[in-house]
Write a protein that holds these residues in place. Structure first.
Motif, PDB file in Angstrom:
ATOM      1  N   SER A  61      -4.387  -0.793  19.235  1.00 36.30           N
ATOM      2  CA  SER A  61      -5.318   0.069  18.260  1.00 36.30           C
ATOM      3  C   SER A  61      -5.081  -1.212  17.460  1.00 36.30           C
ATOM      4  O   SER A  61      -5.515   0.034  16.008  1.00 36.30           O
ATOM      5  N   GLY A  62      -3.775  -1.345  16.889  1.00 35.30           N
ATOM      6  CA  GLY A  62      -3.107  -1.573  16.135  1.00 35.30           C
ATOM      7  C   GLY A  62      -2.374  -1.034  15.146  1.00 35.30           C
ATOM      8  O   GLY A  62      -2.036  -1.555  14.337  1.00 35.30           O
ATOM      9  N   ASP A  63      -2.383   0.475  15.825  1.00 36.51           N
ATOM     10  CA  ASP A  63      -1.743   1.037  15.298  1.00 36.51           C
ATOM     11  C   ASP A  63      -0.353   0.330  15.142  1.00 36.51           C
ATOM     12  O   ASP A  63       0.904   0.320  16.104  1.00 36.51           O
ATOM     13  N   PRO A  64       0.626  -0.094  14.035  1.00 34.96           N
ATOM     14  CA  PRO A  64       1.980  -0.484  13.716  1.00 34.96           C
ATOM     15  C   PRO A  64       2.922   0.032  14.712  1.00 34.96           C
ATOM     16  O   PRO A  64       4.063  -0.377  14.406  1.00 34.96           O
ATOM     17  N   ALA A  65       2.719   1.678  14.826  1.00 32.20           N
ATOM     18  CA  ALA A  65       4.235   2.336  14.969  1.00 32.20           C
ATOM     19  C   ALA A  65       4.511   2.186  16.615  1.00 32.20           C
ATOM     20  O   ALA A  65       5.760   1.915  16.989  1.00 32.20           O
ATOM     21  N   PHE A  66       3.233   1.153  17.533  1.00 39.62           N
ATOM     22  CA  PHE A  66       3.685   1.021  19.050  1.00 39.62           C
ATOM     23  C   PHE A  66       3.513  -0.910  18.711  1.00 39.62           C
ATOM     24  O   PHE A  66       2.674  -1.668  18.536  1.00 39.62           O
ATOM     25  N   PHE A  67       4.806  -1.466  19.590  1.00 41.49           N
ATOM     26  CA  PHE A  67       4.949  -2.185  19.745  1.00 41.49           C
ATOM     27  C   PHE A  67       5.288  -2.636  21.393  1.00 41.49           C
ATOM     28  O   PHE A  67       5.317  -1.402  21.801  1.00 41.49           O
ATOM     29  N   THR A  68       4.986  -3.624  21.047  1.00 39.10           N
ATOM     30  CA  THR A  68       6.616  -4.696  22.626  1.00 39.10           C
ATOM     31  C   THR A  68       7.081  -5.158  22.448  1.00 39.10           C
ATOM     32  O   THR A  68       7.234  -6.483  21.383  1.00 39.10           O
ATOM     33  N   THR A  69       8.273  -5.536  23.120  1.00 41.27           N
ATOM     34  CA  THR A  69       8.680  -6.661  23.351  1.00 41.27           C
ATOM     35  C   THR A  69       8.799  -7.873  24.786  1.00 41.27           C
ATOM     36  O   THR A  69       8.207  -6.841  25.993  1.00 41.27           O
ATOM     37  N   PRO A  70       8.694  -8.582  24.678  1.00 39.66           N
ATOM     38  CA  PRO A  70       8.731  -9.236  26.475  1.00 39.66           C
ATOM     39  C   PRO A  70       9.310  -9.289  27.639  1.00 39.66           C
ATOM     40  O   PRO A  70       8.966  -8.837  28.806  1.00 39.66           O
TER      41      PRO A  70
END
Length: 108
Positions: A61-70
């Motif tokens: 979605s490109g929403d900067p609220a969501f991310f992950t790490t390896p």
């Protein structure tokens, strides 16, 4: 949203939620099972459990609220920036994560 906002809402709305620790960090549990964890790692974020399809959609979605790490690659969890997330969307994700861990008697 802050961690205090998250815990207050979860305790009021999600049955048998307890504020605890998990991996030595602040967490929310239901029936002894963690469903949200506040990370103290450099990237920060709140860990929530979601399906892999939903994780992919949130990241796409490109929403900067969501991310992950390896570390979370291939795992059904999403990392959330509390200071960037829409409160209603966070409540929905918290509820979904709670349902994934709550006993059937609570989640019906």
């Amino acid at each position: 949203m802050t961690w205090d906002d998250v815990t207050a809402w979860a305790q009021a709305e999600l049955p048998e939620t307890e504020v605890a620790t998990w991996y030595r960090t602040p967490a929310l549990k239901v029936a002894g099972k963690g469903y949200a964890r506040l990370r103290t790692e450099a990237e920060g974020g709140l860990v929530l459990f979601v399906g892999l399809d939903e994780k992919a959609a949130l990241l796409a979605s490109g929403d900067p609220a969501f991310f992950t790490t390896p570390h979370y690659d291939g795992h059904g969890s999403i990392l959330v920036h509390l200071d960037r997330v829409d409160p209603q969307q966070l409540r929905e994700l918290l509820t979904e994560s709670w349902r994934a861990k709550a006993p059937a008697r609570l989640s019906t």
